[in-house]
Scaffold this motif. Structure first.
Motif, PDB file in Angstrom:
ATOM      1  N   THR A   1       0.829  -1.203   0.000  1.00  0.00           N
ATOM      2  CA  THR A   1       0.000   0.000   0.000  1.00  0.00           C
ATOM      3  C   THR A   1       0.864   1.254   0.000  1.00  0.00           C
ATOM      4  O   THR A   1       0.610   2.194  -0.772  1.00  0.00           O
ATOM      5  CB  THR A   1      -0.942  -0.012   1.220  1.00  0.00           C
ATOM      6  OG1 THR A   1      -1.745  -1.202   1.167  1.00  0.00           O
ATOM      7  CG2 THR A   1      -1.849   1.200   1.233  1.00  0.00           C
ATOM      8  N   ALA A   2       1.896   1.286   0.822  1.00  0.00           N
ATOM      9  CA  ALA A   2       2.777   2.457   0.895  1.00  0.00           C
ATOM     10  C   ALA A   2       3.515   2.682  -0.428  1.00  0.00           C
ATOM     11  O   ALA A   2       3.635   3.831  -0.885  1.00  0.00           O
ATOM     12  CB  ALA A   2       3.777   2.293   2.038  1.00  0.00           C
ATOM     13  N   VAL A   3       3.989   1.622  -1.049  1.00  0.00           N
ATOM     14  CA  VAL A   3       4.658   1.756  -2.348  1.00  0.00           C
ATOM     15  C   VAL A   3       3.670   2.298  -3.381  1.00  0.00           C
ATOM     16  O   VAL A   3       4.015   3.157  -4.204  1.00  0.00           O
ATOM     17  CB  VAL A   3       5.280   0.413  -2.793  1.00  0.00           C
ATOM     18  CG1 VAL A   3       5.753   0.465  -4.234  1.00  0.00           C
ATOM     19  CG2 VAL A   3       6.430   0.037  -1.867  1.00  0.00           C
ATOM     20  N   GLY A   4       2.435   1.829  -3.321  1.00  0.00           N
ATOM     21  CA  GLY A   4       1.409   2.347  -4.224  1.00  0.00           C
ATOM     22  C   GLY A   4       1.143   3.824  -4.018  1.00  0.00           C
ATOM     23  O   GLY A   4       0.973   4.583  -4.984  1.00  0.00           O
TER      24      GLY A   4
ATOM     25  N   GLY B   1      -3.292  -3.691  -2.027  1.00  0.00           N
ATOM     26  CA  GLY B   1      -3.013  -3.716  -0.593  1.00  0.00           C
ATOM     27  C   GLY B   1      -4.263  -3.528   0.247  1.00  0.00           C
ATOM     28  O   GLY B   1      -4.556  -4.326   1.140  1.00  0.00           O
ATOM     29  N   THR B   2      -5.012  -2.467  -0.051  1.00  0.00           N
ATOM     30  CA  THR B   2      -6.215  -2.195   0.744  1.00  0.00           C
ATOM     31  C   THR B   2      -7.315  -3.219   0.466  1.00  0.00           C
ATOM     32  O   THR B   2      -8.076  -3.561   1.367  1.00  0.00           O
ATOM     33  CB  THR B   2      -6.736  -0.768   0.498  1.00  0.00           C
ATOM     34  OG1 THR B   2      -6.995  -0.576  -0.898  1.00  0.00           O
ATOM     35  CG2 THR B   2      -5.759   0.266   1.008  1.00  0.00           C
ATOM     36  N   GLY B   3      -7.362  -3.723  -0.749  1.00  0.00           N
ATOM     37  CA  GLY B   3      -8.350  -4.778  -1.052  1.00  0.00           C
ATOM     38  C   GLY B   3      -8.076  -6.035  -0.254  1.00  0.00           C
ATOM     39  O   GLY B   3      -9.000  -6.673   0.268  1.00  0.00           O
ATOM     40  N   SER B   4      -6.809  -6.380  -0.118  1.00  0.00           N
ATOM     41  CA  SER B   4      -6.449  -7.549   0.690  1.00  0.00           C
ATOM     42  C   SER B   4      -6.753  -7.309   2.163  1.00  0.00           C
ATOM     43  O   SER B   4      -7.214  -8.211   2.870  1.00  0.00           O
ATOM     44  CB  SER B   4      -4.967  -7.885   0.506  1.00  0.00           C
ATOM     45  OG  SER B   4      -4.727  -8.288  -0.819  1.00  0.00           O
ATOM     46  N   MET B   5      -6.499  -6.104   2.641  1.00  0.00           N
ATOM     47  CA  MET B   5      -6.819  -5.771   4.031  1.00  0.00           C
ATOM     48  C   MET B   5      -8.322  -5.913   4.291  1.00  0.00           C
ATOM     49  O   MET B   5      -8.744  -6.510   5.290  1.00  0.00           O
ATOM     50  CB  MET B   5      -6.396  -4.333   4.358  1.00  0.00           C
ATOM     51  CG  MET B   5      -4.928  -4.081   4.381  1.00  0.00           C
ATOM     52  SD  MET B   5      -4.641  -2.283   4.573  1.00  0.00           S
ATOM     53  CE  MET B   5      -2.885  -2.180   4.276  1.00  0.00           C
ATOM     54  N   ALA B   6      -9.116  -5.341   3.398  1.00  0.00           N
ATOM     55  CA  ALA B   6     -10.572  -5.395   3.560  1.00  0.00           C
ATOM     56  C   ALA B   6     -11.079  -6.836   3.446  1.00  0.00           C
ATOM     57  O   ALA B   6     -11.962  -7.257   4.205  1.00  0.00           O
ATOM     58  CB  ALA B   6     -11.252  -4.498   2.518  1.00  0.00           C
TER      59      ALA B   6
END
Length: 128
Positions: free
Chosen positions: A64-67, A86-91
């Motif tokens: 997510t940070a790299v994105g 990243g955020t999709g995997s988190m959710a």
């Protein structure tokens, strides 16, 4: 809207770094035991799994940070793809948590709401 999505994604990444810290370094601390509702014996038995899970959370934060960095430096397509991955995997992980154990609803909300809001904001920005 894109900036709002990136800020939300950044906060979600920071939360996942904190979860990494709890699971990888502070797993048997009294405060962590209370947070996860475990005894010291349970935590010891689960230590290898927690370490693995902690690094999983760290890797999601890094993606997510790299994105965010790619997006902020003008590579919007690559950056948005990484932020959404990243955020999709988190959710999705938060959804799995609440489906597998409804008593963990509060934990799932803490780890999944900001990533979900980031996804929505970034998607709207990309569609406009």
């Amino acid at each position: 809207m894109l900036i709002a999505g990136l800020v939300l994604a950044g906060i979600a990444a920071l939360i996942h770094v904190y979860i990494f810290y709890l699971e990888a370094f502070a797993w048997t601390d009294r405060k962590t035991l209370a947070t996860f509702g475990m005894t010291a014996e349970q935590a010891e038995a689960m230590r290898p799994m927690a370490l693995n899970q902690g690094f999983y959370n760290l890797f999601l934060a890094i993606v997510t940070a790299v994105g965010i960095v790619f997006t902020a430096t003008g590579s919007t397509a690559v950056g948005a793809a990484l932020v959404l991955a990243g955020t999709g995997s988190m959710a999705a992980a938060a959804l799995v948590l609440v489906i597998s154990d409804p008593t963990k609803r509060d934990a799932a909300l803490k780890q999944g709401l900001l990533p979900l809001l980031a996804i929505i904001a970034v998607a709207i920005a990309l569609l406009l």
